[in-house]
Design a protein around this motif. Structure first.
Motif, PDB file in Angstrom:
ATOM      1  N   LYS A 165      52.121  42.191  -1.383  1.00 54.01           N
ATOM      2  CA  LYS A 165      51.497  41.326  -0.390  1.00 54.01           C
ATOM      3  C   LYS A 165      51.665  41.945   0.996  1.00 54.01           C
ATOM      4  CE  LYS A 165      51.959  36.989  -2.910  1.00 54.01           C
ATOM      5  NZ  LYS A 165      50.518  36.670  -2.893  1.00 54.01           N
ATOM      6  N   THR A 166      50.572  42.079   1.715  1.00 52.21           N
ATOM      7  CA  THR A 166      50.615  42.649   3.062  1.00 52.21           C
ATOM      8  C   THR A 166      49.855  41.740   4.017  1.00 52.21           C
ATOM      9  OG1 THR A 166      48.614  43.969   2.704  1.00 52.21           O
ATOM     10  CG2 THR A 166      50.716  44.993   2.159  1.00 52.21           C
ATOM     11  N   LYS A 167      50.311  41.752   5.273  1.00 54.61           N
ATOM     12  CA  LYS A 167      49.671  40.900   6.277  1.00 54.61           C
ATOM     13  C   LYS A 167      49.997  41.435   7.662  1.00 54.61           C
ATOM     14  CE  LYS A 167      49.642  36.039   7.813  1.00 54.61           C
ATOM     15  NZ  LYS A 167      50.194  34.686   7.559  1.00 54.61           N
ATOM     16  N   ALA A 172      49.710  39.823  11.397  1.00 53.17           N
ATOM     17  CA  ALA A 172      49.401  38.638  12.198  1.00 53.17           C
ATOM     18  C   ALA A 172      49.401  39.014  13.678  1.00 53.17           C
ATOM     19  CB  ALA A 172      50.417  37.537  11.941  1.00 53.17           C
ATOM     20  N   THR A 200      44.796  39.765   9.498  1.00 58.63           N
ATOM     21  CA  THR A 200      44.202  40.077   8.200  1.00 58.63           C
ATOM     22  C   THR A 200      45.301  40.197   7.150  1.00 58.63           C
ATOM     23  OG1 THR A 200      42.723  41.598   7.024  1.00 58.63           O
ATOM     24  CG2 THR A 200      44.289  42.575   8.560  1.00 58.63           C
ATOM     25  N   GLY A 201      44.928  39.911   5.913  1.00 57.69           N
ATOM     26  CA  GLY A 201      45.883  40.021   4.820  1.00 57.69           C
ATOM     27  C   GLY A 201      45.225  40.639   3.594  1.00 57.69           C
ATOM     28  N   ASP A 249      46.263  41.115  -0.578  1.00 59.68           N
ATOM     29  CA  ASP A 249      47.196  40.903  -1.700  1.00 59.68           C
ATOM     30  C   ASP A 249      46.658  41.610  -2.941  1.00 59.68           C
ATOM     31  OD1 ASP A 249      48.605  39.279  -0.006  1.00 59.68           O
ATOM     32  OD2 ASP A 249      47.911  37.397  -0.874  1.00 59.68           O
ATOM     33  N   ARG A 285      42.872  29.952   5.346  1.00 63.23           N
ATOM     34  CA  ARG A 285      42.558  31.356   5.063  1.00 63.23           C
ATOM     35  C   ARG A 285      41.087  31.491   4.677  1.00 63.23           C
ATOM     36  NH1 ARG A 285      47.416  30.257   3.155  1.00 63.23           N
ATOM     37  NH2 ARG A 285      46.698  29.706   1.045  1.00 63.23           N
TER      38      ARG A 285
END
Length: 241
Positions: free
Chosen positions: A97-99, A101, A115-116, A118, A164
């Motif tokens: 999981k990456t994000k 902010a 942006t994210g 997964d 989201r």
């Protein structure tokens, strides 16, 4: 140009006192799929685990907060074969999981977007009555979060709501050699937390719903992803090093 130079300078200044927060999350996880008439096709439930790291880069204009985590665990599977034979098995999950902010604080209020991405694998184990298979999922999304934050000496409290916007979700099952694209439904989270000195505790409830996909066909046949719903109650502990 002036604003971008301020952001870059702020990031450089903050990196001089680089402090990373490492986090562990225990997740109460439920995955359900539904037929056209609303009947439940399957349910997965159990606990997943996530270990991650984040750092908050402060600038004069806004802040930037990247996150990366690894998720792993096994849950109970209660469903059926394509022929309708009931099946009980285990589903193994692992993913990344990456994000990123980007946020702004205005008094006690704050807002974030970014942006994210997964990526996760969903492996249903083989049992006596059915052959298992693996699904490889990925999702791009844009989070929009609004919250309230307050400081009291060495204690910080916050709560938030997040919606989201799903940009694209893909599911590539190990059977068929196809890519299925579930359609966007409803994706939101609500939560709150507390930080005392270097220790953080947070509770978040997340709800994700995908509508039924269009059929994807190959030489072996046509497949689709039915309406799918994921609910997660996440308890997170973090420590700032």
């Amino acid at each position: 140009m002036k604003a971008s130079r301020l952001i870059f300078a702020g990031i450089l200044l903050s990196s001089g006192a680089f402090a990373v927060e490492f986090q562990y999350s225990l997740k109460s996880f439920v995955w359900e799929e539904f037929g056209d008439s609303g009947n439940k096709l399957l349910k997965e439930s159990g606990f997943l685990h996530e270990i991650g790291a984040t750092h908050k880069f402060e600038t004069p204009v806004l802040y930037l907060k990247p996150y990366i985590g690894v998720e792993i665990g096994s849950v109970k599977y209660d469903g059926a074969t394509w022929a309708g034979t009931p099946v009980e098995s285990d589903t193994n999950y692992w993913g990344v999981k990456t994000k990123i902010a980007i946020g702004k604080e205005l008094g006690i209020f704050y807002g974030e977007t970014g942006t994210g991405y997964d990526y996760w694998k969903r492996n249903i184990e083989t049992v006596d009555t059915a052959i298992g298979y693996t699904e490889t999922w990925s999702q791009w999304y844009i989070p929009v979060r609004a919250g309230i934050k307050t400081d009291m000496e060495d204690v910080e409290l916050w709560c938030f709501g997040e919606y989201r916007f799903n940009l694209e979700t893909k599911n590539q099952p190990s059977i068929g050699g196809i890519t299925i694209k579930p359609k966007s439904g409803l994706f939101f989270s609500v939560g709150g937390g507390v930080r005392v000195s270097r220790i953080t505790a947070e509770v978040v409830y997340s709800y994700d719903k995908w509508k039924k996909s269009d059929p994807a066909c190959s030489l072996s046949g046509c497949y689709l992803q039915p309406e799918s719903k994921r609910q997660v109650l996440q308890f997170t502990l973090g420590y700032l090093f």
